[in-house]
Design a protein around this motif. Structure first.
Motif, PDB file in Angstrom:
ATOM      1  N   THR A  77       0.830  -1.203   0.000  1.00  0.00           N
ATOM      2  CA  THR A  77       0.000   0.000   0.000  1.00  0.00           C
ATOM      3  C   THR A  77       0.862   1.249   0.000  1.00  0.00           C
ATOM      4  O   THR A  77       0.551   2.216  -0.686  1.00  0.00           O
ATOM      5  CB  THR A  77      -0.947   0.010   1.209  1.00  0.00           C
ATOM      6  N   CYS A  78       1.955   1.215   0.758  1.00  0.00           N
ATOM      7  CA  CYS A  78       2.845   2.377   0.795  1.00  0.00           C
ATOM      8  C   CYS A  78       3.589   2.566  -0.526  1.00  0.00           C
ATOM      9  O   CYS A  78       3.847   3.695  -0.939  1.00  0.00           O
ATOM     10  CB  CYS A  78       3.847   2.231   1.940  1.00  0.00           C
ATOM     11  N   LEU A  79       3.928   1.482  -1.194  1.00  0.00           N
ATOM     12  CA  LEU A  79       4.679   1.577  -2.450  1.00  0.00           C
ATOM     13  C   LEU A  79       3.793   1.922  -3.637  1.00  0.00           C
ATOM     14  O   LEU A  79       4.162   2.747  -4.478  1.00  0.00           O
ATOM     15  CB  LEU A  79       5.433   0.273  -2.717  1.00  0.00           C
ATOM     16  N   ASP A  80       2.632   1.280  -3.725  1.00  0.00           N
ATOM     17  CA  ASP A  80       1.770   1.485  -4.892  1.00  0.00           C
ATOM     18  C   ASP A  80       0.320   1.242  -4.499  1.00  0.00           C
ATOM     19  O   ASP A  80      -0.169   0.117  -4.583  1.00  0.00           O
ATOM     20  CB  ASP A  80       2.193   0.546  -6.023  1.00  0.00           C
ATOM     21  N   SER A  81      -0.360   2.284  -4.100  1.00  0.00           N
ATOM     22  CA  SER A  81      -1.743   2.122  -3.630  1.00  0.00           C
ATOM     23  C   SER A  81      -2.712   1.851  -4.770  1.00  0.00           C
ATOM     24  O   SER A  81      -3.749   1.224  -4.569  1.00  0.00           O
ATOM     25  CB  SER A  81      -2.189   3.354  -2.860  1.00  0.00           C
ATOM     26  N   GLN A  82      -2.415   2.302  -5.973  1.00  0.00           N
ATOM     27  CA  GLN A  82      -3.338   2.114  -7.092  1.00  0.00           C
ATOM     28  C   GLN A  82      -3.528   0.643  -7.452  1.00  0.00           C
ATOM     29  O   GLN A  82      -4.635   0.178  -7.632  1.00  0.00           O
ATOM     30  CB  GLN A  82      -2.851   2.888  -8.324  1.00  0.00           C
ATOM     31  N   SER A  83      -2.421  -0.099  -7.555  1.00  0.00           N
ATOM     32  CA  SER A  83      -2.545  -1.500  -7.955  1.00  0.00           C
ATOM     33  C   SER A  83      -3.188  -2.346  -6.861  1.00  0.00           C
ATOM     34  O   SER A  83      -3.865  -3.323  -7.158  1.00  0.00           O
ATOM     35  CB  SER A  83      -1.182  -2.081  -8.341  1.00  0.00           C
ATOM     36  N   VAL A  84      -2.985  -1.966  -5.606  1.00  0.00           N
ATOM     37  CA  VAL A  84      -3.627  -2.693  -4.509  1.00  0.00           C
ATOM     38  C   VAL A  84      -5.134  -2.486  -4.559  1.00  0.00           C
ATOM     39  O   VAL A  84      -5.907  -3.419  -4.375  1.00  0.00           O
ATOM     40  CB  VAL A  84      -3.056  -2.230  -3.143  1.00  0.00           C
ATOM     41  N   ASN A  85      -5.559  -1.266  -4.846  1.00  0.00           N
ATOM     42  CA  ASN A  85      -6.989  -0.955  -4.873  1.00  0.00           C
ATOM     43  C   ASN A  85      -7.693  -1.498  -6.112  1.00  0.00           C
ATOM     44  O   ASN A  85      -8.910  -1.541  -6.149  1.00  0.00           O
ATOM     45  CB  ASN A  85      -7.202   0.554  -4.790  1.00  0.00           C
ATOM     46  N   LYS A  86      -6.955  -1.891  -7.145  1.00  0.00           N
ATOM     47  CA  LYS A  86      -7.570  -2.395  -8.373  1.00  0.00           C
ATOM     48  C   LYS A  86      -7.997  -3.852  -8.259  1.00  0.00           C
ATOM     49  O   LYS A  86      -8.624  -4.377  -9.152  1.00  0.00           O
ATOM     50  CB  LYS A  86      -6.595  -2.246  -9.547  1.00  0.00           C
ATOM     51  N   SER A  87      -7.648  -4.508  -7.189  1.00  0.00           N
ATOM     52  CA  SER A  87      -7.953  -5.925  -7.032  1.00  0.00           C
ATOM     53  C   SER A  87      -8.956  -6.139  -5.898  1.00  0.00           C
ATOM     54  O   SER A  87      -8.941  -5.422  -4.900  1.00  0.00           O
ATOM     55  CB  SER A  87      -6.662  -6.689  -6.724  1.00  0.00           C
ATOM     56  N   VAL A  88      -9.811  -7.127  -6.073  1.00  0.00           N
ATOM     57  CA  VAL A  88     -10.783  -7.471  -5.042  1.00  0.00           C
ATOM     58  C   VAL A  88     -10.148  -8.397  -3.995  1.00  0.00           C
ATOM     59  O   VAL A  88     -10.772  -8.721  -2.980  1.00  0.00           O
ATOM     60  CB  VAL A  88     -12.047  -8.088  -5.685  1.00  0.00           C
ATOM     61  N   THR A  89      -8.903  -8.792  -4.230  1.00  0.00           N
ATOM     62  CA  THR A  89      -8.213  -9.720  -3.330  1.00  0.00           C
ATOM     63  C   THR A  89      -8.113  -9.175  -1.911  1.00  0.00           C
ATOM     64  O   THR A  89      -8.279  -9.916  -0.944  1.00  0.00           O
ATOM     65  CB  THR A  89      -6.803 -10.031  -3.867  1.00  0.00           C
ATOM     66  N   GLU A  90      -7.854  -7.889  -1.772  1.00  0.00           N
ATOM     67  CA  GLU A  90      -7.725  -7.310  -0.432  1.00  0.00           C
ATOM     68  C   GLU A  90      -9.035  -7.406   0.344  1.00  0.00           C
ATOM     69  O   GLU A  90      -9.037  -7.732   1.530  1.00  0.00           O
ATOM     70  CB  GLU A  90      -7.265  -5.858  -0.524  1.00  0.00           C
ATOM     71  N   SER A  91     -10.150  -7.153  -0.329  1.00  0.00           N
ATOM     72  CA  SER A  91     -11.457  -7.280   0.335  1.00  0.00           C
ATOM     73  C   SER A  91     -11.699  -8.716   0.774  1.00  0.00           C
ATOM     74  O   SER A  91     -12.182  -8.971   1.884  1.00  0.00           O
ATOM     75  CB  SER A  91     -12.577  -6.848  -0.601  1.00  0.00           C
ATOM     76  N   LEU A  92     -11.373  -9.656  -0.093  1.00  0.00           N
ATOM     77  CA  LEU A  92     -11.571 -11.067   0.224  1.00  0.00           C
ATOM     78  C   LEU A  92     -10.684 -11.512   1.389  1.00  0.00           C
ATOM     79  O   LEU A  92     -11.152 -12.196   2.306  1.00  0.00           O
ATOM     80  CB  LEU A  92     -11.298 -11.916  -1.016  1.00  0.00           C
ATOM     81  N   MET A  93      -9.421 -11.116   1.375  1.00  0.00           N
ATOM     82  CA  MET A  93      -8.513 -11.484   2.470  1.00  0.00           C
ATOM     83  C   MET A  93      -8.959 -10.871   3.797  1.00  0.00           C
ATOM     84  O   MET A  93      -8.874 -11.514   4.848  1.00  0.00           O
ATOM     85  CB  MET A  93      -7.082 -11.046   2.157  1.00  0.00           C
ATOM     86  N   ASN A  94      -9.445  -9.640   3.761  1.00  0.00           N
ATOM     87  CA  ASN A  94      -9.927  -9.012   4.983  1.00  0.00           C
ATOM     88  C   ASN A  94     -11.180  -9.703   5.510  1.00  0.00           C
ATOM     89  O   ASN A  94     -11.344  -9.860   6.721  1.00  0.00           O
ATOM     90  CB  ASN A  94     -10.196  -7.529   4.752  1.00  0.00           C
ATOM     91  N   PHE A  95     -12.065 -10.130   4.622  1.00  0.00           N
ATOM     92  CA  PHE A  95     -13.267 -10.835   5.056  1.00  0.00           C
ATOM     93  C   PHE A  95     -12.915 -12.187   5.684  1.00  0.00           C
ATOM     94  O   PHE A  95     -13.429 -12.546   6.743  1.00  0.00           O
ATOM     95  CB  PHE A  95     -14.234 -11.015   3.880  1.00  0.00           C
ATOM     96  N   VAL A  96     -12.016 -12.917   5.034  1.00  0.00           N
ATOM     97  CA  VAL A  96     -11.555 -14.197   5.594  1.00  0.00           C
ATOM     98  C   VAL A  96     -10.855 -13.951   6.920  1.00  0.00           C
ATOM     99  O   VAL A  96     -11.031 -14.703   7.887  1.00  0.00           O
ATOM    100  CB  VAL A  96     -10.636 -14.924   4.588  1.00  0.00           C
ATOM    101  N   GLY A  97     -10.063 -12.878   6.994  1.00  0.00           N
ATOM    102  CA  GLY A  97      -9.399 -12.528   8.249  1.00  0.00           C
ATOM    103  C   GLY A  97     -10.386 -12.238   9.366  1.00  0.00           C
ATOM    104  O   GLY A  97     -10.179 -12.648  10.508  1.00  0.00           O
ATOM    105  N   ALA A  98     -11.464 -11.540   9.045  1.00  0.00           N
ATOM    106  CA  ALA A  98     -12.480 -11.246  10.065  1.00  0.00           C
ATOM    107  C   ALA A  98     -13.082 -12.534  10.612  1.00  0.00           C
ATOM    108  O   ALA A  98     -13.249 -12.692  11.827  1.00  0.00           O
ATOM    109  CB  ALA A  98     -13.565 -10.353   9.475  1.00  0.00           C
ATOM    110  N   ILE A  99     -13.367 -13.479   9.733  1.00  0.00           N
ATOM    111  CA  ILE A  99     -13.943 -14.754  10.175  1.00  0.00           C
ATOM    112  C   ILE A  99     -12.941 -15.545  11.015  1.00  0.00           C
ATOM    113  O   ILE A  99     -13.284 -16.072  12.082  1.00  0.00           O
ATOM    114  CB  ILE A  99     -14.420 -15.573   8.961  1.00  0.00           C
ATOM    115  N   LEU A 100     -11.698 -15.618  10.541  1.00  0.00           N
ATOM    116  CA  LEU A 100     -10.692 -16.401  11.270  1.00  0.00           C
ATOM    117  C   LEU A 100     -10.328 -15.772  12.609  1.00  0.00           C
ATOM    118  O   LEU A 100     -10.141 -16.486  13.603  1.00  0.00           O
ATOM    119  CB  LEU A 100      -9.447 -16.586  10.409  1.00  0.00           C
ATOM    120  N   TRP A 101     -10.218 -14.452  12.667  1.00  0.00           N
ATOM    121  CA  TRP A 101      -9.921 -13.803  13.949  1.00  0.00           C
ATOM    122  C   TRP A 101     -11.078 -13.974  14.932  1.00  0.00           C
ATOM    123  O   TRP A 101     -10.859 -14.171  16.132  1.00  0.00           O
ATOM    124  CB  TRP A 101      -9.607 -12.319  13.746  1.00  0.00           C
TER     125      TRP A 101
END
Length: 149
Positions: free
Chosen positions: A67-91
């Motif tokens: 995110t610090c290096l390149d925020s645009q490419s991170v935001n272009k993918s739905v992967t971050e949303s999916l990982m955060n959702f899985v993280g919420a369930i696992l935590w």
């Protein structure tokens, strides 16, 4: 865009901070000794806790750096949303397992001066709080993803 980028970076730092605190409690919560997720060292509970704590610390660190290096490419993918959702369930699951044990914990010697259950309960509560932060970051990451379309 700038506000959402700074908010996402702050949330990632907050998740990483909670993760480190939980990991320290997990490793040294019983007055410097390994506390674990269950006192009888149930292999399934320990594997879940260790996997979530270490795995999501690595994920948080790499996500924060990207995110610090390149925020645009991170935001272009739905992967971050999916990982955060899985993280919420696992935590949340890990927090429930930890709280389920430590809320019912009775030391074998009731007359000991120390009782590790307070640290265990704190670890479980922090896991549940971190789950809520992951859920908030899921919504933030998804709105950032949708705004780029």
């Amino acid at each position: 865009m700038a506000f959402s980028h700074h908010a996402a970076t702050f949330v990632k730092l907050l998740k990483l901070l909670f993760n480190i605190v939980v990991l320290v409690l997990y490793r040294n919560g019983d007055e410097g000794y390994f506390m674990g997720a269950s006192y009888n060292k149930n292999h399934d509970a320990e594997a879940l806790a260790c996997g979530v704590f270490i795995g999501f610390m690595i994920y948080n660190l790499s996500s924060l750096i990207s995110t610090c290096l390149d925020s645009q490419s991170v935001n272009k993918s739905v992967t971050e949303s999916l990982m955060n959702f899985v993280g919420a369930i696992l935590w949340l699951t890990t927090g429930a397992v930890v709280l389920q044990f430590w809320l019912r914990f009775i030391p074998s010697n009731h007359f000991t001066e120390t009782n590790p259950s307070a640290a265990g309960i704190a670890m479980g509560v922090l896991c549940v709080i971190n789950s809520a932060i992951y859920l908030a970051d899921t919504a933030l990451a998804y709105t950032n993803y949708r705004s780029l379309e």
